[in-house]
Each structure stands twice: as structure tokens, then as C-alpha cells.
Design an enzyme around this catalytic site. Structure first.
Site, mmCIF file in Angstrom:
data_model
loop_
_atom_site.group_PDB
_atom_site.id
_atom_site.type_symbol
_atom_site.label_atom_id
_atom_site.label_comp_id
_atom_site.label_asym_id
_atom_site.label_seq_id
_atom_site.Cartn_x
_atom_site.Cartn_y
_atom_site.Cartn_z
ATOM 1 N N ASP A 468 9.538 27.086 16.048
ATOM 2 C CA ASP A 468 10.722 27.908 15.815
ATOM 3 C C ASP A 468 10.329 29.310 15.387
ATOM 4 O OD1 ASP A 468 9.691 26.757 13.453
ATOM 5 O OD2 ASP A 468 11.539 27.163 12.373
ATOM 6 N N ARG A 472 6.793 31.826 8.397
ATOM 7 C CA ARG A 472 7.123 31.246 7.101
ATOM 8 C C ARG A 472 6.605 29.810 7.018
ATOM 9 N NH1 ARG A 472 13.395 31.504 8.703
ATOM 10 N NH2 ARG A 472 13.611 29.492 9.753
ATOM 11 N N ASP A 473 6.997 29.114 5.969
ATOM 12 C CA ASP A 473 6.509 27.749 5.752
ATOM 13 C C ASP A 473 7.323 26.746 6.561
ATOM 14 O OD1 ASP A 473 8.848 28.068 4.384
ATOM 15 O OD2 ASP A 473 8.085 27.441 2.433
ATOM 16 N N GLU A 474 7.235 26.894 7.883
ATOM 17 C CA GLU A 474 7.985 26.008 8.785
ATOM 18 C C GLU A 474 7.164 25.773 10.045
ATOM 19 O OE1 GLU A 474 12.634 25.588 10.257
ATOM 20 O OE2 GLU A 474 12.034 27.142 8.844
ATOM 21 N N ASP A 481 15.733 24.502 19.562
ATOM 22 C CA ASP A 481 15.272 25.811 20.016
ATOM 23 C C ASP A 481 14.740 25.742 21.445
ATOM 24 O OD1 ASP A 481 15.217 25.551 17.093
ATOM 25 O OD2 ASP A 481 14.491 27.609 17.101
ATOM 26 N N TRP A 542 20.108 19.248 19.879
ATOM 27 C CA TRP A 542 18.701 19.122 19.493
ATOM 28 C C TRP A 542 18.077 17.938 20.243
ATOM 29 C CZ3 TRP A 542 21.832 22.246 17.066
ATOM 30 C CH2 TRP A 542 21.319 23.327 16.364
ATOM 31 N N GLU A 750 16.104 35.391 14.415
ATOM 32 C CA GLU A 750 16.786 34.129 14.144
ATOM 33 C C GLU A 750 18.285 34.341 13.948
ATOM 34 O OE1 GLU A 750 16.159 30.332 11.143
ATOM 35 O OE2 GLU A 750 15.492 32.316 10.501
ATOM 36 N N HIS A 774 12.059 34.377 16.616
ATOM 37 C CA HIS A 774 12.733 33.110 16.908
ATOM 38 C C HIS A 774 13.258 33.222 18.334
ATOM 39 C CE1 HIS A 774 13.271 30.479 13.391
ATOM 40 N NE2 HIS A 774 14.142 29.788 14.099
#
Length: 876
Positions: A468, A472-474, A481, A542, A750, A774
Site C-alpha cells: 500500500d 510508514r509502519d505498514e 489497493d 478487498w 492516499e 499510494h
């Protein structure tokens, strides 16, 4: 299958050749994981109108093709995904294959041969076992990166050597101090308990007679490093490990095998920590110089510990992660002495530095996508990701770059100790090294900038898995997506093998009841935003990646075997959704993410869209049922085709009965109803008018989230509202695509409004869910290819190509090209006064059809085209 007659053999097409021979393995490695490789080729010819009518493939042990096995003459006009005609390959076996085709003029000559070598196809082929530094097991925080090594002797000149290597974690492996490849973050991220990828390298040129050394550093990576915003560790295991098997054939005919076992030695070096989210810390004073070379004294190192062979070992079949570009950034020194770096665009990767300084001096590099109001790095939106690399020098000059990490950033700051000189700064751009196949350009430079942003976002997020965001922490493989973006992804980069691998993990991670997790590979996401209804751990739009992504791959590349391989997961997902329909035929019993990040949704609750989430869920059930019915028909499953076509009809009718009036009130509601075949035929014109009226009422501003955005422009175009489609595309007010461009975006955001009109960043309302890379809204590029330029696949793999340009608004020209499985296809158009000139190039083996745009006079409403170059003129 027949044998060509003697008369047919005499006929010849000397102007056409079969070229570009390839298998379904895009890894670039010396071997393939497929015992029966699927075969593809292209045609090259200066003659127009070339079509393949049949082919013959030969497979043999040698390039002379003595004793070759033949497919015989196979009637087919398809150049992709043809079956292997010989016995399955055995591990390590080498075969050669060639092809010739029959056209309208007769048989071509034989192609140049292609070589195929099998990898290790059975667990019994592995004598190696994973090894780790025993003292490193159980570490619960980032720490020193283990180093592993083994020396060995070669009594004669090596003539052939294969290294089969992977790791639990990510590895950097070398032979005699030289890297075995430029691949990074190997073996990537898969469903590790079920599938672990390895690579096969030809390392013959790295070996020599006498003493040699095989070595590796093994970082935490995704295997036991931080994952998700909870920064969980040890998700897959509590130790990293190396699995390597080197097989060498010597000039005297003997063989030597060097395999990881408990005879290896392990220690530590200058890498004090390496984490995907936090970054890298290295102290060059602790580098054990020469540890990768033979003769290094490793007696103080630990003896390695071995563990059982992992499950699901298979060779990687998609391209690796690599440095794909090196950028020279803008560098300046701030008043406080900090060195500020601007890469000029938002990228994924890291800084390479050349620095000089005394022993013990340090450099700290921090990264961010945007700057705050003071012109410094805005790091709060990175959440728990430190995104920091720190170096301690050993004295003198040093080349510095991090290991086993990556950052999403445009800006960086370098803080250096007194006495340190930074002599050079470069930006290494990192991505899975997919082949670029798509191009687009038009007369509006703002749209060109938008398209470039889409390309950068795909490149920056296609890193081992389709993520995605990269900062960051992802950095997770969110299904929604890629569902939205898949058609664009497949036209811009050759994404077939990359997404095929990801879909393999989707099928593995799919629940027993058919539910598809929100992220693939599946990891525990913990708490999600509050939902009013019980959340099932999956969501419409999703989970529909299970049907949408295989469909996009089949349409773009034409591999029926791929569609068949993923058909069970497609079917299981549709059955899951069908089982959850209420008595009235709608899906309203579970919380949904809905039209995520609808611009009208509250910033703190992005699931609360203006379009009813139960309506969105229900029409996605209908959409996936129709895609599954089409796949079933293609694969010859007649009963399934009928069953799922009926499910589509029933669900569409139920959705329209319940939400027809509501759907007309939102852009997403109308677009999904039109594109998913939900609107009754008698009402399509009215719903198209309603959608166009909504666009006009919003002054051309977009009003869709992740699920509606891919479909709104196609819906407007299909219902004859091209002016409104262009108004959405070219709108520069927030929210809109060109609003982002005019705010200086270099990748897709995003949130539509991530930067306010005054240039400030809305961290108060949006909080920390604010990524500037994103790709979901980049789904617009599919419409740029298909409608603005007018280049579309009308049959799987572009076997038939539709040329249907749709000039509009202020655009005076556009062009697009895609390297299809048949070859390069392109279209270009320009308007000069009252004349529209269209040029189309179709590769050999294809046919086309030209659909003139409305309002331009053409001799025929539909014109058939053969391969070659076509130039058409139309008048207003």
C-alpha cells in the site's frame, strides 16, 4: 496435432520469424521451477497482415536437435502459454527448444533455440539444511546481523557451478568476496510457513581451483523484523537462517557439493541492526575484514546450528528487487549544519554516501516524504517507523549505504559529527525489477505529470509484494489497493509473474470458508477502526482481488494456464460471498470497509462513505460472479459458467431493487451499477445521465474512494458522457487528480486532500494515516491508455486490439504504446482544425478494429485492421 505434409513443408514464409522465445519464468535466473514450462514467443515480420495459423515446437537435449521431440503441427493463432511437448524436466536437467509457425504463406524457418534448465524440483534434492548463529535465536528486538561462512577446496578447475540459496530472513551472499548477484532483499516476502522461494545462480566465474569461501549476511527482513503498525516481531520465527547448496562440476568430471550444515561458522560484524521500518545501524569499526574471503580466521566464531528443511521450497519465478535507478539529488546545508537532500521526486530506496571523518564519528540519515511548515522533515506520519540510518566511521573515507531495509521518501537530512565531510550523495531507487511495457503522453503536460506519478507509485510499491505504501509502519499487501489498480499495473509494467506469485500466496492464505484476508501475505492486523457491525476479517472490494487480479492478468497477457491455476481461489471467494447473502439477496450482515477514503467521509472514519457500504458489497458480489462466470466459460466449465452468470443476475437485481434510488445519488453508486451490469438495460441511459449530472453538480470534482475511482471515468465514457469524464480528469480543484499535480505531487496520494490548497498538511484531522505514495487512485491510468489514447485489448493477451481514441476537452493529441505478448502495439492521434489523424501500429500475429470517436466522420463505424501500420484521417 498433425505432422506437416510434404507440400506444406515446401511452402515458406521467409519474411516472418519466430522470436523472443520465453517461458512463464520471468526470474532471469539460470534455472526454472517448472518441470513442464509453458512456452511463448513473438513474431517478427515487415509484411503486413501476418497471422499465425499453426505452430510446431521441438525439444531436444542439444542445440543440434538430434532426436528431438516434436509437438507436431498444432492449429493455433495464439503465441502465448503453449504446453511443453516433451517429458517433464528432472532436477538440474537441461533442454533446448525451438519453434516455427505456419502463416498464410506457409512455414517459417526454425527460430533460434532457447535453453531451459530445471532447478531443484524435489525436497530430496536438498542436502543442505538452514543454519543460524545459535546465540542469535530468540532475540526480541533489532540486533546485530548474523554472518555465516564456510571455506572449501576445489581440486581442479570448475567448469560449471550452481548455487541454490535462500534464507529465513533476507540475505546477501557472496563467493570469494564477490556478490552472487545484484538482487536485494532475497527471497522477498511470501507465506513463509507454506512457501519459501530460493534462487539459482550460475557462480562458475566466481570460483577458482584451491581454497574458496562461501559467505552470507542474513537480516531479519519480513521473517522476524517489525511488521504492521503494532510493530510485531518474530511473526514467522525467532531466528534468521541461511539455506545454501553449491554444486560444482570440475574439469576432471568430478563434483563438489558445499551445503549449509553445522560445520559452518557464524559471527557478527559492522551491522548492529537492520530493520525494514526502522532502518540500518552500522559501525565500520567492527567490520571483520576479510571474513568473506578464504583464509579468514573464524576460530572465535560460533559453530552454526542447523534446523529442518523448510516446507514449500520453490524457485522464484518473478523478477528480483534491485536498484533500478540512481538519482543525483539537490543537496544544501542548513544554518544548523544539517545537510538537506531533495531527491526531486518521491521514491523508494535509500541514500548512498561518500564520507570522510575520524574514527568514531557518526552520520545519521533520516527520511520523509514531505516537509513541515518550517521546511524540516515531517516524520509524525511515519508513525512507528524510525526510517533512520546511522553510521559510525572507522577513520578515513568510506562508501556508505544501508543493508536489509528501504525507505519511502523524497527528502532526507544528514547530521554529521564535527570533522566529517560528506563528499557525495546519491539516491538509490529500489523496486522489483519489472520490465516497463507501457507508455502514455498527451498534449496536456499536467496529465503527463499525473501519468508519471502513477508510474512512480507502482514502481515504489511493487517491492517483493504489491504494498500500500513504502514509508510508514505498514507496507503490506493490501488486497483492495491492488484490486483497484491491477488493470493499470498490467499495462504499465510486465506484472504477470509478480502478481501470479502474490496470487499464489492469496490462495494459500485463503480461509477454509473462502474468505480472503485483507492483506497478503496474511499477518495479524489487530484492531481496525471501529465498525458498527461484526467485522469478518475480510471485506468486499478487498477480497474481490481474488477474481479481479486473475482477470486483469488474463486480459493483459493471455495465459489461460494462469487463469486455471487461480480459478479455485476465485470460486471459493464467490462462494463465500454468496453464502452470506440475506434472504433478499443482498450482503448486509458484516461490517465493510466500503468506498474507503471517499473524500466526503469524516477524516477520522474513512469507511463512512456517502455510498452505502452494503450496496457496495452486494454489487461486488455480482461483479465477481460475472468475472467467475467468464473465467469458467474460458476454461470450459460450462456448469459453473451458467451457475455464476445466474448468481450475477440475481444479485444485481436484488441490489437494484433495494438501492436503485440511492445508487443514483453518488458517483460511486452510479459507476459501480453501470460497470458491474447492475442497472437494468432500460435504465442505463438515465443512470448515465444521473452520473454526469453529479459530476457537473460537483464542478468536476471527484467524489469517489478506493472502490469507486477505477470505474467512474469508464462509466461516463461508456454512457456517452465524455465531456464529463474529461471534466473530472482535468479538474484542478480539491479533490481531483490534477489538484495533486498542481500541489507538487510526484506520486499518488492516499488521501485526495493530503495537502491543503494553502500548502499545509492536514495532520490534525487525518492523523497519521497520510501516505504520499499510494497507487490506488492511479487506477485512472487504465482509462488514459484505453480511452484517451484508445489502446485496449479486445481479446486476451492483445490477440485482438481495439483502437478507439476518444479526443476531448482541450487535448489536441495523445499517444500510447504497450509491449504486448505479441509485440509493441501503439496508437497516436492528433487534432488539427477539423481533421483527426490516427496512426496505429499492430504487431505481427494480431488483428485490430478501429472504432471512430463520436462526432468524427468515418467511412465505416467499425473497421477491421491487420498487423502493420495504419494511418487514418477523419473529419468533424
Amino acid at each position: 496435432m498433425t505432422t506437416p505434409s510434404s507440400e506444406a513443408l515446401r511452402a515458406a514464409d521467409t519474411a516472418t520469424t519466430a522470436t523472443g522465445l520465453r517461458t512463464a519464468d520471468d526470474s532471469g535466473l539460470v534455472a526454472t521451477p517448472y518441470p513442464e514450462p509453458r512456452l511463448s514467443w513473438s513474431l517478427a515480420s515487415d509484411r503486413p497482415g501476418v497471422l499465425q495459423h499453426a505452430y510446431e515446437i521441438q525439444v531436444a537435449a542439444g542445440r543440434s536437435f538430434t532426436g528431438a521431440v516434436s509437438s507436431g503441427e498444432v492449429e493455433s493463432d495464439v503465441v502465448t502459454d503453449q504446453p511443453w511437448p516433451a517429458a517433464p524436466l528432472r532436477s538440474r536437467e537441461v533442454r533446448h527448444w525451438r519453434v516455427r509457425v505456419r502463416t498464410d504463406l506457409g512455414w517459417t524457418g526454425w527460430s533460434e533455440p532457447a535453453r531451459v534448465e530445471a532447478a531443484l524440483l524435489d525436497d530430496r534434492d536438498w542436502t543442505a539444511r538452514p543454519v543460524h548463529v545459535a546465540g542469535d535465536r530468540g532475540r526480541t528486538s533489532p540486533g546485530p546481523v548474523p554472518l555465516l561462512r564456510r571455506e572449501f577446496d576445489l581440486p581442479a578447475e570448475p567448469v560449471s557451478a550452481r548455487l541454490y540459496v535462500t534464507s529465513l530472513g533476507v540475505h546477501r551472499t557472496a563467493v570469494n568476496g564477490r556478490p552472487v548477484s545484484d538482487d536485494l532483499l532475497e527471497p522477498g516476502w511470501t507465506s513463509y510457513p507454506n512457501r519459501l522461494l530460493y534462487a539459482t545462480y550460475d557462480v562458475t566465474g566466481l570460483l577458482s581451483p584451491g581454497r574458496n569461501a562461501l559467505s552470507a549476511a542474513v537480516g531479519d527482513g519480513w521473517y522476524r523484523g517489525h511488521l504492521t503498525w503494532h510493530k510485531n516481531r518474530d511473526v514467522y520465527g525467532d531466528t534468521s537462517a541461511l539455506l545454501a547448496q553449491l554444486e560444482v562440476t570440475l574439469a576432471d568430471g568430478s563434483t563438489v557439493t558445499v551445503a549449509t550444515d553445522d560445520q559452518w561458522r557464524g559471527g557478527y560484524g559492522d551491522l548492529f541492526a537492520a530493520d525494514l521500518y526502522d532502518g540500518c545501524e552500522r559501525d565500520l569499526r567492527h567490520e571483520p575484514h576479510g571474513w568473506r574471503l578464504a583464509g579468514f580466521d573464524d576460530r572465535a566464531w560460533e559453530r552454526a546450528a542447523a534446523s529442518p528443511l523448510p516446507a514449500g521450497l520453490t524457485q522464484r519465478a518473478h523478477p528480483p528487487v534491485r536498484v533500478v535507478q540512481v538519482v543525483r539529488p539537490e543537496v544544501r546545508t542548513l544554518p544548523d549544519g544539517t545537510i538537506a537532500v531533495d531527491a526531486g521526486e518521491n521514491i523508494t530506496g535509500w541514500l548512498r554516501l561518500r564520507a570522510d571523518g575520524p574514527a568514531g564519528s557518526t552520520l545519521t540519515v533520516r527520511h520523509a516524504e514531505v516537509l513541515d511548515s518550517d521546511g524540516r522533515l515531517l516524520t509524525s506520519i511515519l508513525r512507528g517507523a524510525r526510517a533512520t540510518d546511522r553510521y559510525t566511521l572507522s577513520g578515513g573515507g568510506a562508501e556508505l549505504e544501508p543493508e536489509f531495509t528501504f525507505h519511502g521518501f523524497r527528502y532526507a537530512e544528514i547530521e554529521a559529527s564535527p570533522g566529517v565531510t560528506v563528499e557525495r550523495v546519491e539516491v538509490a531507487v529500489v523496486a522489483s525489477d519489472l520490465r516497463r511495457i507501457g507508455e502514455f503522453h498527451c498534449s496536456d503536460e499536467r496529465v503527463n505529470a499525473l501519468y508519471a506519478n502513477v508510474v512512480r507509485s507502482q514502481r515504489g510499491n511493487f517491492l517483493a509484494v504489491p504494498t500500500d505504501c513504502p514509508q510508514r509502519d505498514e507496507r503490506l499487501g493490501w488486497t483492495g489497493d491492488i484490486m483497484a489498480f491491477a488493470p493499470t499495473a498490467c499495462a504499465t509494467f510486465d506484472s504477470r509473474s509478480f502478481l501470479d506469485s502474490w496470487l499464489t500466496d492469496l490462495a494459500i492464505e485463503q480461509r477454509a470458508d473462502g474468505a480472503v484476508p485483507l492483506v497478503i501475505p496474511d499477518v495479524d492486523l489487530g484492531e481496525l477502526p471501529p465498525m458498527e457491525l461484526p467485522f469478518a476479517g475480510t471485506a468486499a472490494g478487498w477480497g474481490d482481488a481474488a477474481t479481479v487480479v486473475p482477470t486483469a492478468l488474463f486480459e493483459a497477457y493471455g495465459h489461460r494456464s494462469l487463469l486455471g491455476r487461480h480459478y479455485p481461489a476465485m470460486r471459493a471467494w464467490v462462494e463465500f460471498t454468496a453464502d452470506r447473502l440475506d434472504e433478499d439477496g443482498t450482503w448486509s450482515g458484516n461490517a465493510q470497509l466500503g468506498d474507503w477514503l471517499d473524500p466526503a467521509a469524516p477524516p477520522e472514519d474513512p469507511a463512512r462513505a456517502t455510498t452505502d457500504s452494503a450496496y457496495v458489497a452486494t454489487v461486488f458480489v455480482a461483479h465477481s460472479a460475472r468475472l467467475l462466470a467468464d473465467a469458467a466459460r474460458e476454461l470450459g466449465h460450462a456448469d459453473d459458467a451458467d451457475r455464476y452468470a445466474e448468481l450475477h443476475r440475481r444479485t444485481a437485481e436484488a441490489a437494484w431493487r433495494k438501492w436503485g434510488d440511492h445508487a443514483r445519488t453518488t458517483q460511486t453508486g452510479c459507476a459501480l451499477a453501470l460497470e458491474f451490469g447492475v442497472v437494468p438495460a432500460a435504465e442505463r441511459v438515465a443512470v448515465g445521465e444521473a452520473l454526469a449530472a453529479l459530476v457537473r453538480a460537483h464542478d468536476g470534482r471527484i467524489a469517489t474512494g478506493f472502490l469507486g475511482t477505477p470505474f467512474v471515468l469508464p462509466a461516463l465514457t461508456r454512457t456517452g458522457h465524455l465531456a464529463e469524464a474529461y471534466r473530472l480528469l482535468l479538474n484542478t480543484e480539491c479533490p481531483g487528480w490534477l489538484y495533486q499535480v498542481e500541489r507538487g505531487a510526484t506520486t499518488m496520494w492516499e488521501r485526495w486532500d493530503a495537502i491543503r490548497p494553502d500548502g499545509s498538511i492536514d495532520t490534525e484531522k487525518a492523523g497519521t494515516m497520510l501516505s504520499f505514495n499510494h497507487y490506488a487512485y492511479g487506477a485512472v491510468a487504465a482509462w488514459l491508455y484505453r480511452s484517451v489514447a484508445g489502446l485496449r485489448a479486445a481479446a486476451p493477451g492483445y490477440r485482438v486490439i481495439e483502437i478507439a481514441p476518444r479526443p476531448g476537452s482541450t487535448l489536441t493529441s495523445a499517444r500510447a504504446a504497450i509491449a504486448t505478448p505479441y509485440g509493441r502495439a501503439s496508437v497516436a492521434w492528433s487534432v488539427d482544425g477539423g481533421t483527426l489523424t490516427v496512426q496505429a501500429d499492430l504487431p505481427p500475429g494480431t488483428t485490430g478494429r478501429f472504432l471512430p470517436p463520436e462526432g468524427w466522420e468515418s467511412a465505416q463505424p467499425l473497421m477491421d485492421l491487420g498487423s502493420g501500420r495504419h494511418r487514418l484521417r477523419l473529419h468533424a
